[in-house]
Write an enzyme that holds these catalytic residues in place. Structure first.
Site, PDB file in Angstrom:
ATOM      1  N   GLU A  67       0.942  -1.113  -0.030  1.00 56.59           N
ATOM      2  CA  GLU A  67      -0.038  -0.062  -0.026  1.00 56.59           C
ATOM      3  C   GLU A  67       0.798   1.105  -0.017  1.00 56.59           C
ATOM      4  OE1 GLU A  67      -2.710  -3.189   0.909  1.00 56.59           O
ATOM      5  OE2 GLU A  67      -0.829  -2.473   1.588  1.00 56.59           O
ATOM      6  N   HIS A 136      -9.790  -4.484   9.861  1.00 56.31           N
ATOM      7  CA  HIS A 136     -10.693  -4.303   8.871  1.00 56.31           C
ATOM      8  C   HIS A 136     -12.024  -3.671   8.614  1.00 56.31           C
ATOM      9  CE1 HIS A 136      -7.878  -7.885   8.391  1.00 56.31           C
ATOM     10  NE2 HIS A 136      -8.226  -7.899   7.048  1.00 56.31           N
TER      11      HIS A 136
END
Length: 336
Positions: A67, A136
């Site tokens: 990322e 998450h």
């Protein structure tokens, strides 16, 4: 003659927005992990489905799992002249690329004296509701709304998802576009009109109480409003749609009518964006309030994996009913 609105799920509305924007502007690209390979293709929630088949893998690029590299590369590509969309599987993972987003993309125009723009959209999803646990399921929108140079979009309906995504891609500023993972399969009419950033939506009109809420909390506020109407409390619901730029004028106008304000968000209550809306309203509408504004948010705790505990941590429709009654000075117990 305007075409009739299509009934689309939110993920299909996002997919349609990408297809239409890619067709209109050949400088647009998208990068992310498993955009063409997850399941039937299209990323973890299907948003990029068939994009590579139509536009090719030069414009729809699968990337390694990094990322930090992905967001920084996306920022650089945007500075170099493309309109770049970066998909991050979960907004929690955006923290790995925070430097590229916060220190590079958000500050590029200032640092380089306005010599170029950074038309970057970082798309991801936040929120709880489907048992994805603590790493998450966070709602991090306030963090990004705090950063000068970033625009922050939080669509809650299919129509908003389509219209706001296209506007975000057309923007010359880096934009964090946060979808809600529990709403991808919600369906609604899509007019395929662009929606300007910084324009709130009145989700329900009322005269007794203004509730400001986004995404899943807007949905739950609408459920609560039906229960409250049985008690004679007529609720107006404002969905900001973008947290920056934010449309306080629509909130002020509503509060001047209802004289009461409740702000509800799924993010942790402490230091959340709700405090900003309450503070601005108190400053601007002090003489027109009949009671102190109130705010609700998630408990100061990681999101649990257990569905029952997950539901206990974030505001429910019943919680909103109870807080709404307290805001307007009524204490009759109503059950959703």
């Amino acid at each position: 003659m305007n075409k009739p609105a299509q009934q689309l799920t939110i993920w299909r509305a996002l997919n349609a927005a990408l297809h239409d924007e890619f067709t209109e502007d050949p400088s647009t690209i998208i990068m992310g992990e498993d955009l063409t390979t997850w399941g039937t293709g299209g990323g973890i929630y299907g948003v990029t489905r068939k994009m590579a088949d139509v536009f090719g893998k030069e414009r729809v690029r699968d990337t390694p799992i990094s990322e930090e590299t992905l967001i920084s590369a996306g920022a650089g590509a945007a500075m170099a002249g493309t309109r770049t969309v970066v998909e991050i599987m979960y907004s929690d993972f955006m923290l790995l690329g925070a430097d590229g987003l916060i220190n590079q993309a958000a500050k590029s125009r200032y640092m380089f004296g306005g010599q170029f723009s950074t038309p970057l959209v970082v798309r991801s999803n936040g929120g709880s509701g489907i048992g994805k646990a603590a790493q998450h399921s966070q709602s991090l929108e306030t963090l990004y709304a705090h950063i000068p140079g970033l625009e922050v979009v939080v669509p809650g309906t299919a129509n908003d998802a389509y219209g706001l995504l296209r506007s975000a891609i057309k923007s010359e500023n880096p934009t964090v576009f946060l979808e809600h993972k529990a709403l991808y399969y919600d369906k609604g009419p899509v007019t395929k009109e662009l929606i300007p950033l910084g324009q709130a939506r009145v989700a329900r009109e009322g005269k007794d109480l203004t509730i400001v809420a986004t995404q899943l909390m807007t949905k739950r506020a609408l459920e609560a409003a039906q229960v409250l109407s049985a008690q004679g409390v007529d609720v107006e619901i404002i969905d900001p749609r973008t947290l920056y730029p934010f449309d306080m004028e629509t909130v002020f106008s509503s509060v001047r009518k209802t004289r009461h304000l409740l702000v509800v968000h799924e993010a942790v209550r402490d230091f959340g964006w709700g405090g900003e809306f309450v503070s601005n309203t108190v400053q601007e509408c002090w003489g027109e309030l009949d009671a102190a504004p109130r705010r609700m948010g998630a408990a100061r705790a990681p999101i649990p994996y257990s569905e029952e505990l997950e539901e206990a941590v974030i505001p429910s429709a019943q919680n909103i009913v109870d807080e709404a009654l307290a805001t307007v000075g009524r204490h009759t117990k109503l059950t959703v």
